[in-house]
Design a protein around this motif. Structure first.
Motif, mmCIF file in Angstrom:
data_model
loop_
_atom_site.group_PDB
_atom_site.id
_atom_site.type_symbol
_atom_site.label_atom_id
_atom_site.label_comp_id
_atom_site.label_asym_id
_atom_site.label_seq_id
_atom_site.Cartn_x
_atom_site.Cartn_y
_atom_site.Cartn_z
ATOM 1 N N ALA A 209 5.789 0.069 -7.043
ATOM 2 C CA ALA A 209 4.594 0.799 -6.643
ATOM 3 C C ALA A 209 4.559 2.110 -7.413
ATOM 4 O O ALA A 209 5.607 2.682 -7.727
ATOM 5 C CB ALA A 209 4.586 1.064 -5.136
ATOM 6 N N PRO A 230 0.917 -2.172 -7.367
ATOM 7 C CA PRO A 230 0.134 -1.314 -6.476
ATOM 8 C C PRO A 230 0.060 0.110 -7.010
ATOM 9 O O PRO A 230 1.079 0.702 -7.374
ATOM 10 C CB PRO A 230 0.904 -1.362 -5.150
ATOM 11 C CG PRO A 230 1.769 -2.582 -5.251
ATOM 12 C CD PRO A 230 2.119 -2.702 -6.697
ATOM 13 N N PHE A 232 -1.282 4.043 -6.201
ATOM 14 C CA PHE A 232 -1.712 4.977 -5.164
ATOM 15 C C PHE A 232 -1.966 6.349 -5.792
ATOM 16 O O PHE A 232 -1.267 6.754 -6.720
ATOM 17 C CB PHE A 232 -0.645 5.134 -4.078
ATOM 18 C CG PHE A 232 -0.364 3.877 -3.306
ATOM 19 C CD1 PHE A 232 -1.050 3.610 -2.134
ATOM 20 C CD2 PHE A 232 0.597 2.972 -3.735
ATOM 21 C CE1 PHE A 232 -0.786 2.451 -1.401
ATOM 22 C CE2 PHE A 232 0.865 1.818 -3.021
ATOM 23 C CZ PHE A 232 0.165 1.557 -1.856
ATOM 24 N N PRO A 242 -4.780 4.009 -1.663
ATOM 25 C CA PRO A 242 -4.758 2.840 -2.551
ATOM 26 C C PRO A 242 -5.948 2.862 -3.509
ATOM 27 O O PRO A 242 -7.070 3.189 -3.107
ATOM 28 C CB PRO A 242 -4.852 1.659 -1.585
ATOM 29 C CG PRO A 242 -4.491 2.216 -0.238
ATOM 30 C CD PRO A 242 -4.921 3.634 -0.248
ATOM 31 N N ALA A 247 -2.442 -2.447 -4.007
ATOM 32 C CA ALA A 247 -2.127 -1.307 -3.137
ATOM 33 C C ALA A 247 -2.788 -1.460 -1.774
ATOM 34 O O ALA A 247 -2.192 -1.136 -0.742
ATOM 35 C CB ALA A 247 -2.581 -0.002 -3.805
ATOM 36 N N ASP A 248 -4.014 -1.965 -1.749
ATOM 37 C CA ASP A 248 -4.698 -2.220 -0.468
ATOM 38 C C ASP A 248 -3.908 -3.212 0.366
ATOM 39 O O ASP A 248 -3.750 -3.041 1.590
ATOM 40 C CB ASP A 248 -6.099 -2.765 -0.718
ATOM 41 C CG ASP A 248 -7.092 -1.692 -1.126
ATOM 42 O OD1 ASP A 248 -6.941 -0.552 -0.658
ATOM 43 O OD2 ASP A 248 -8.009 -1.984 -1.901
ATOM 44 N N ASP A 251 -0.675 -1.546 1.665
ATOM 45 C CA ASP A 251 -1.000 -0.590 2.730
ATOM 46 C C ASP A 251 -1.346 -1.310 4.024
ATOM 47 O O ASP A 251 -1.028 -0.835 5.109
ATOM 48 C CB ASP A 251 -2.151 0.300 2.284
ATOM 49 C CG ASP A 251 -2.505 1.353 3.315
ATOM 50 O OD1 ASP A 251 -1.793 2.368 3.409
ATOM 51 O OD2 ASP A 251 -3.504 1.154 4.049
#
Length: 255
Positions: A209, A230, A232, A242, A247-248, A251
């Motif tokens: 991430a 992902p 952010f 995100p 990323a969504d 999360d």
């Protein structure tokens, strides 16, 4: 409210009154390091993960995690590392006892059939909802790393530490099964930054991430979508936002 302790700067001898900040545990309870009233503050002359972070156990759920060592900036320019009691450092490897579910205890008191002897449930167990995320305000590069670490811990990642491999830019942190990169600069993360993080994660057989204060270049976002990285963006409140589908998903579902 956290108790305040007197702190004297070893450089200018100025005295301050300091109260340690608290950080949210995964369970939602605040965790604050116990300060040593008899201890002496020391000047920070160099940075290392071992000195910048301490291991604390949550008093509510018993979870053991790493948290930022309390520090204070003196007007003379000296950064002071505040003394903590020995209770703040806990030997690694200590097992956290399991907590019996309240429903199981209630059934036992009522004389109900234990779960082990009951018929198997036909529906899948629903994941326990997470408590609201409590961000850490970002004022410095170190705050950005702390904010990302607190967020990953909220997602459910464990054993958060500094990454073994230093990234080309920013600061690398790692957790069990995850490699993350935090870029606290004002330059948008580049295509090369995203690809280097992905390659590092591939070599360690881990997910990854990326956290950036300044966002991402267009080609970096396109490449991250293709690789499933992902992305952010950290706002100054310390809340990761995100900016792509991976990323969504992270999360929403957590670790």
């Amino acid at each position: 409210m956290t108790e305040s302790v007197p702190v004297r700067c070893p450089a200018c001898r100025r005295e301050h009154l300091y109260a340690a900040p608290s950080f949210p545990c995964v369970c939602g309870a605040p965790v604050a390091p116990p300060l040593d009233r008899r201890g002496t503050a020391t000047a920070v002359t160099h940075r290392s993960w071992a000195e910048d972070w301490i291991r604390l156990r949550c008093g509510s759920c018993g979870r053991l995690d790493e948290w930022p060592h309390p520090e204070l900036g003196c007007p003379c320019g000296t950064v002071l590392r505040i003394a903590v009691t020995e209770r703040a450092d806990v030997t690694e490897g200590t097992e956290v006892p399991e907590v019996t579910e309240v429903t199981e205890v209630t059934e036992a008191r009522k004389g109900a059939v234990p779960r082990a002897a009951a018929a198997p449930e036909t529906t899948a167990a629903r994941p326990k909802p997470r408590r609201p995320f409590q961000p850490v305000t970002i004022r410095t590069a170190r705050d950005a790393v702390t904010a990302a670490a607190v967020y990953l811990r909220w997602l459910g990642y464990q054993d958060i530490r500094r990454a073994d491999q230093r990234p080309p830019t920013g600061i690398g942190i790692a957790a069990r099964g995850l490699v993350a990169q935090v870029d606290p600069t004002v330059r948008p993360a580049s295509l090369r930054d995203v690809e280097c993080l992905w390659l590092t994660a591939m070599t360690e057989s881990a997910d990854c991430a990326y956290f950036s204060l300044a966002g991402y270049a267009t080609d970096a976002r396109t490449r991250a979508d293709a690789l499933g990285v992902p992305l952010f963006v950290l706002d100054l409140t310390g809340t990761p936002q995100p900016v792509n589908s991976p990323a969504d998903e992270l999360d929403g579902t957590g670790a």
